[in-house]
Design a protein around this motif. Structure first.
Motif, PDB file in Angstrom:
ATOM      1  N   GLY A 282       0.809  -1.199   0.000  1.00  0.00           N
ATOM      2  CA  GLY A 282       0.000   0.000   0.000  1.00  0.00           C
ATOM      3  C   GLY A 282       0.846   1.255   0.000  1.00  0.00           C
ATOM      4  N   PRO A 283       0.224   2.407   0.238  1.00  0.00           N
ATOM      5  CA  PRO A 283       0.965   3.672   0.270  1.00  0.00           C
ATOM      6  C   PRO A 283       2.095   3.605   1.296  1.00  0.00           C
ATOM      7  CG  PRO A 283      -1.403   4.072   0.249  1.00  0.00           C
ATOM      8  CD  PRO A 283      -1.229   2.602   0.450  1.00  0.00           C
ATOM      9  N   ALA A 284       3.279   4.029   0.899  1.00  0.00           N
ATOM     10  CA  ALA A 284       4.488   3.737   1.659  1.00  0.00           C
ATOM     11  C   ALA A 284       4.473   4.276   3.083  1.00  0.00           C
ATOM     12  CB  ALA A 284       5.706   4.287   0.906  1.00  0.00           C
ATOM     13  N   ARG A 285       3.907   5.458   3.302  1.00  0.00           N
ATOM     14  CA  ARG A 285       3.942   6.043   4.643  1.00  0.00           C
ATOM     15  C   ARG A 285       2.755   5.609   5.505  1.00  0.00           C
ATOM     16  NH1 ARG A 285       5.688  10.502   1.614  1.00  0.00           N
ATOM     17  NH2 ARG A 285       3.652  11.546   1.810  1.00  0.00           N
ATOM     18  N   ARG A 286       1.917   4.720   4.950  1.00  0.00           N
ATOM     19  CA  ARG A 286       0.778   4.228   5.731  1.00  0.00           C
ATOM     20  C   ARG A 286       0.864   2.731   6.008  1.00  0.00           C
ATOM     21  NH1 ARG A 286      -3.938   6.927   2.248  1.00  0.00           N
ATOM     22  NH2 ARG A 286      -2.237   7.326   0.776  1.00  0.00           N
ATOM     23  N   VAL A 287       1.976   2.118   5.649  1.00  0.00           N
ATOM     24  CA  VAL A 287       2.198   0.698   5.917  1.00  0.00           C
ATOM     25  C   VAL A 287       3.392   0.573   6.866  1.00  0.00           C
ATOM     26  CG1 VAL A 287       2.802  -1.538   4.919  1.00  0.00           C
ATOM     27  CG2 VAL A 287       1.260  -0.004   3.682  1.00  0.00           C
ATOM     28  N   ALA A 288       3.218  -0.157   7.958  1.00  0.00           N
ATOM     29  CA  ALA A 288       4.294  -0.333   8.931  1.00  0.00           C
ATOM     30  C   ALA A 288       5.368  -1.270   8.382  1.00  0.00           C
ATOM     31  CB  ALA A 288       3.732  -0.882  10.238  1.00  0.00           C
ATOM     32  N   LEU A 289       6.610  -1.048   8.796  1.00  0.00           N
ATOM     33  CA  LEU A 289       7.747  -1.897   8.448  1.00  0.00           C
ATOM     34  C   LEU A 289       8.291  -2.528   9.730  1.00  0.00           C
ATOM     35  CD1 LEU A 289       9.617   0.526   5.981  1.00  0.00           C
ATOM     36  CD2 LEU A 289       7.717  -1.039   5.487  1.00  0.00           C
ATOM     37  N   SER A 290       9.290  -3.409   9.589  1.00  0.00           N
ATOM     38  CA  SER A 290       9.866  -4.052  10.772  1.00  0.00           C
ATOM     39  C   SER A 290      11.363  -4.249  10.586  1.00  0.00           C
ATOM     40  CB  SER A 290       9.192  -5.401  11.038  1.00  0.00           C
ATOM     41  OG  SER A 290       9.730  -5.998  12.204  1.00  0.00           O
ATOM     42  N   SER A 291      12.136  -3.401  11.240  1.00  0.00           N
ATOM     43  CA  SER A 291      13.603  -3.474  11.247  1.00  0.00           C
ATOM     44  C   SER A 291      14.208  -3.653   9.856  1.00  0.00           C
ATOM     45  CB  SER A 291      14.085  -4.602  12.162  1.00  0.00           C
ATOM     46  OG  SER A 291      13.732  -4.334  13.495  1.00  0.00           O
ATOM     47  N   PRO A 292      13.966  -2.708   8.934  1.00  0.00           N
ATOM     48  CA  PRO A 292      14.665  -2.782   7.641  1.00  0.00           C
ATOM     49  C   PRO A 292      16.168  -2.649   7.869  1.00  0.00           C
ATOM     50  CG  PRO A 292      13.643  -0.629   7.935  1.00  0.00           C
ATOM     51  CD  PRO A 292      13.176  -1.471   9.080  1.00  0.00           C
ATOM     52  N   TRP A 293      16.965  -3.606   7.345  1.00  0.00           N
ATOM     53  CA  TRP A 293      18.395  -3.642   7.660  1.00  0.00           C
ATOM     54  C   TRP A 293      19.272  -3.233   6.476  1.00  0.00           C
ATOM     55  CZ3 TRP A 293      19.003  -5.050  12.796  1.00  0.00           C
ATOM     56  CH2 TRP A 293      20.312  -5.036  13.275  1.00  0.00           C
ATOM     57  N   ASP A 294      18.800  -3.434   5.267  1.00  0.00           N
ATOM     58  CA  ASP A 294      19.583  -3.025   4.101  1.00  0.00           C
ATOM     59  C   ASP A 294      18.634  -2.738   2.952  1.00  0.00           C
ATOM     60  OD1 ASP A 294      21.854  -2.310   2.742  1.00  0.00           O
ATOM     61  OD2 ASP A 294      22.595  -4.337   2.410  1.00  0.00           O
ATOM     62  N   VAL A 295      19.133  -1.994   1.966  1.00  0.00           N
ATOM     63  CA  VAL A 295      18.344  -1.612   0.795  1.00  0.00           C
ATOM     64  C   VAL A 295      19.234  -1.700  -0.440  1.00  0.00           C
ATOM     65  CG1 VAL A 295      16.555  -0.172   1.857  1.00  0.00           C
ATOM     66  CG2 VAL A 295      18.809   0.800   1.448  1.00  0.00           C
ATOM     67  N   GLU A 296      18.616  -2.017  -1.602  1.00  0.00           N
ATOM     68  CA  GLU A 296      19.373  -2.142  -2.850  1.00  0.00           C
ATOM     69  C   GLU A 296      18.414  -2.017  -4.032  1.00  0.00           C
ATOM     70  OE1 GLU A 296      22.336  -2.039  -3.626  1.00  0.00           O
ATOM     71  OE2 GLU A 296      23.037  -3.511  -5.073  1.00  0.00           O
ATOM     72  N   TRP A 297      18.845  -1.284  -5.079  1.00  0.00           N
ATOM     73  CA  TRP A 297      18.044  -1.139  -6.288  1.00  0.00           C
ATOM     74  C   TRP A 297      18.227  -2.369  -7.164  1.00  0.00           C
ATOM     75  CZ3 TRP A 297      14.306   2.260  -7.263  1.00  0.00           C
ATOM     76  CH2 TRP A 297      13.778   2.301  -8.550  1.00  0.00           C
ATOM     77  N   PHE A 298      17.112  -3.016  -7.538  1.00  0.00           N
ATOM     78  CA  PHE A 298      17.161  -4.243  -8.336  1.00  0.00           C
ATOM     79  C   PHE A 298      15.806  -4.435  -9.011  1.00  0.00           C
ATOM     80  CE2 PHE A 298      16.143  -8.868  -8.389  1.00  0.00           C
ATOM     81  CZ  PHE A 298      17.082  -9.287  -9.325  1.00  0.00           C
ATOM     82  N   ASP A 299      15.833  -4.833 -10.270  1.00  0.00           N
ATOM     83  CA  ASP A 299      14.618  -5.196 -10.986  1.00  0.00           C
ATOM     84  C   ASP A 299      13.613  -4.045 -11.022  1.00  0.00           C
ATOM     85  OD1 ASP A 299      13.273  -7.136 -12.516  1.00  0.00           O
ATOM     86  OD2 ASP A 299      12.048  -7.739 -10.806  1.00  0.00           O
TER      87      ASP A 299
END
Length: 652
Positions: A282-299
């Motif tokens: 859903g909309p990014a600022r209205r969905v909860a996340l849980s301990s995001p540890w890393d990010v990477e651009w792919f696909d």
């Protein structure tokens, strides 16, 4: 109503000694008159880190009547190293005494079966509650307040200062840095995790050019001086070349940082932790996340290593002129373990590092709790190195479906780890936190608890060691330099984050592997002896006082059971709603691991009438167990696991 016998809390013992007490040993008698919470944790465990954060407010609110004692109970061999525990206590800003119990002596005395587990001891020294997993802060807060009132009335409450003593901080430019990003101008951006900042470094990797963030824990957007983070980790540059995305781990959010302007803003997450049953897209600022540890651009999207729920998610930026992007769960079921196959059916265990291959066909994953190196790709894509990863496909039992598929290069599961090179099916890692794509399809692995930089080559199916004595390396970035002399080609080096040495370290990529004597470990937790045939799995859950099961929309509980190897269970695997289940162990399988995931929901019922309040606060209690079992003729036929239970001597 039956009165239960009161249980005196066993003494606290651990051969590693005490941390955060100024060198003093503590006994339970020293804490008599105050409520004590024992937090059984280990620093590799993201659920344990969640509980540390859950307890911070409670610890501050009752600082003169409550003492929290961390009992560090290691899973990995490295976690039995006392200095590593000292480092972890500082890294995660643990502001209470910690007992280092490398031999699991106190763990066994309290019959603990899982990380994390919380045990509450009343001011008279009796055990009154035990909770496994996370999500129990509300119940424990209520219990602590009740114990304070009760023992104040009895005259058994003693108000006193905390036995905690803050160690002297060391003046270093970085403090337990997490991840590193090479900026287009040649410098580096580092997540300075313990100080809640980002740090821009010059191309030399040492000179500090700018600090981003006030250094105070929080979730605040704005300029570089006033913005706040909470233990940030992963960093990735969006294709526009101007925007850095930050995995703001303890804020459960994605943030953006614009190096040109110094501005920080929130891209995704609500600031609250995701729980079972919440939205997964859903909309990014209205969905909860849980301990995001890393990010990477792919696909064509930004991928997120969502360590807190053992999944991979994606963030899609807004279309031009749009105000908000979207997030979505892409891979993993939230069950913790190592299972390959179609992305929606795969199991991960705290994925903590991501790196896209140069050809854009693979996303490499450091799956830390299974000590594994894995990747995700289109199932009909390039299968380079198919012979080397055949063991992974057999384990999955899946088939190509044209969608995203998860595969394992090396690693066997939650309880086996070590430092062993060679053929990938036999190679071992120990809690790797980072992966870095290299030229030619290879991938470098930041093998964190082995203090080594390793390499997996899909073309040969071999794992080698590139460098050792790199203290808790957590990430690395490739740096290529054009040759300076006539006829010279490109020279490559790798810049490593030595987190426990608080620095970046440059290494020339060696032509040959370093020789290392192989070491293999299995977690030191003793296996539970179970009888052959039928086994009753009994997850004990009692809604905390003042709450009732939340069955307004269906069953309030959920239980998922699996095993390693899968052949261990002849019957009983899979999901269900009953917390009691009869399992049947297969003949001919002598040992293995039962994977149990339990969730229970409860809502406030302040009057005890069995009906929730009109607008109740509701709570989710959840825990994953990996229970090593050994089949013997004299073994038990019942396996009890406590999700939440009380034993307080009151009538029940």
């Amino acid at each position: 109503m039956v009165s239960q016998a009161r249980v005196r809390a066993p003494e606290l013992r651990g051969e590693g000694g005490w941390i955060n007490t100024g060198g003093r040993d503590l006994r339970l008698a020293d804490l008599r008159g105050r409520t004590v919470i024992l937090d059984f944790w280990t620093f590799c465990c993201v659920n344990c880190l969640h509980v540390l954060d859950e307890l911070r407010e409670l610890e501050e609110r009752h600082r003169d009547t409550l003492v929290i004692v961390g009992v560090h109970s290691p899973k990995f061999a490295h976690e039995a190293d006392h200095q590593a525990v000292v480092d972890a206590v500082e890294r995660y800003q643990v502001a209470h005494p910690v007992l280092d119990d490398p031999g699991l002596e106190t763990w066994k005395q309290y019959a603990v079966r899982a990380w994390p587990t919380l045990v509450v001891i009343d001011p008279e020294g009796y055990v009154v509650a035990q909770h496994a997993g996370e999500g129990h802060a509300h119940a424990i807060t209520r219990l602590v307040a009740e114990l304070e009132r009760e023992h104040a009335a009895k005259g058994t409450l003693r108000r006193a200062g905390s036995p905690y003593e803050l160690p002297e901080p060391e003046p270093t430019a970085l403090r337990f840095p997490g991840k590193v990003l090479r900026l287009p101008e040649g410098g580096f951006l580092v997540s300075d995790t313990t100080r809640h900042q980002l740090v821009e470094l010059a191309p030399d990797g040492e000179t500090v050019l700018r600090r981003v963030g006030s250094g105070e824990r929080g979730l605040v957007d704005g300029g570089a001086a006033e913005a706040r983070f909470s233990e940030p980790q992963g960093l990735a540059l969006l294709p526009d070349g101007k925007t850095v995305v930050v995995a703001d781990t303890v804020n459960h959010a994605l943030r953006s940082y614009e190096p040109d302007s110094g501005e920080v803003r929130t891209l995704a997450g609500t600031g609250e932790q995701w729980w079972q049953g919440a939205a997964t897209d859903g909309p990014a600022r209205r969905v909860a996340l849980s301990s995001p540890w890393d990010v990477e651009w792919f696909d064509g999207r930004l991928w997120i290593a969502m360590a807190g729920v053992h999944q991979l998610w994606t963030y899609t930026p807004p279309a031009e002129g749009g105000a908000e992007g979207t997030v979505r769960a892409e891979a993993g079921t939230t069950n913790e373990g190592l299972v390959d196959g179609p992305a929606a059916e795969a199991w991960f265990a705290q994925p903590s590092g991501l790196s896209a291959s140069a050809d854009g066909k693979r996303l490499w994953v450091a799956d830390s709790e299974t000590s594994a190196v894995r990747w995700i790709e289109r199932a009909d894509g390039d299968r380079q190195g198919g012979d080397a990863d055949g063991h992974a496909d057999r384990r999955a039992g899946g088939q190509a479906d044209g969608g995203l598929h998860v595969r394992t290069a090396a690693g066997t599961g939650l309880f086996d780890f070590g430092h062993r090179d060679g053929e990938a099916g036999q190679a071992l890692f120990q809690h790797p936190l980072g992966v870095t794509a290299l030229p030619g399809g290879r991938v470098a692995v930041s093998d964190t608890y082995n203090h080594a930089l390793r390499c997996y080559d899909p073309a040969t199916g071999e794992v080698t060691t590139l460098a050792t004595d790199l203290r808790e390396l957590s990430d690395a970035v490739l740096v290529e330099h054009a040759g300076e002399g006539a006829g010279e080609g490109t020279r490559a080096e790798i810049v490593v984050v030595e987190s426990a040495r608080h620095r970046l370290t440059r290494l020339r990529l060696p032509e040959e592997a370093v020789r290392v004597d192989p070491v293999a470990h299995r977690t030191q937790r003793s296996a539970t002896e179970v009888a052959p045939g039928e086994l009753l799995l009994d997850v004990v859950f009692q809604a905390p006082e003042g709450q009732k099961p939340d069955d307004r929309y269906g069953p309030s509980t959920r239980l998922v059971v699996g095993s390693t190897p899968p052949e261990l269970l002849a019957e009983g695997a899979g999901p269900g709603t009953d917390l009691r289940r009869r399992l049947r162990l297969a003949e001919g399988v002598a040992e293995g691991v039962l994977h149990v995931s339990a969730t229970a929901a409860s809502c406030d019922d302040p009057d005890g009438a069995g009906e929730a309040a009109e607008y109740p606060a509701c709570h989710v209690h959840q825990q994953d167990w990996g229970v090593p079992v050994r089949v013997t003729g004299s073994g038990t036929r019942r396996l009890p696991l406590v999700l939440a239970g009380m034993d307080d001597g009151r009538e029940s």
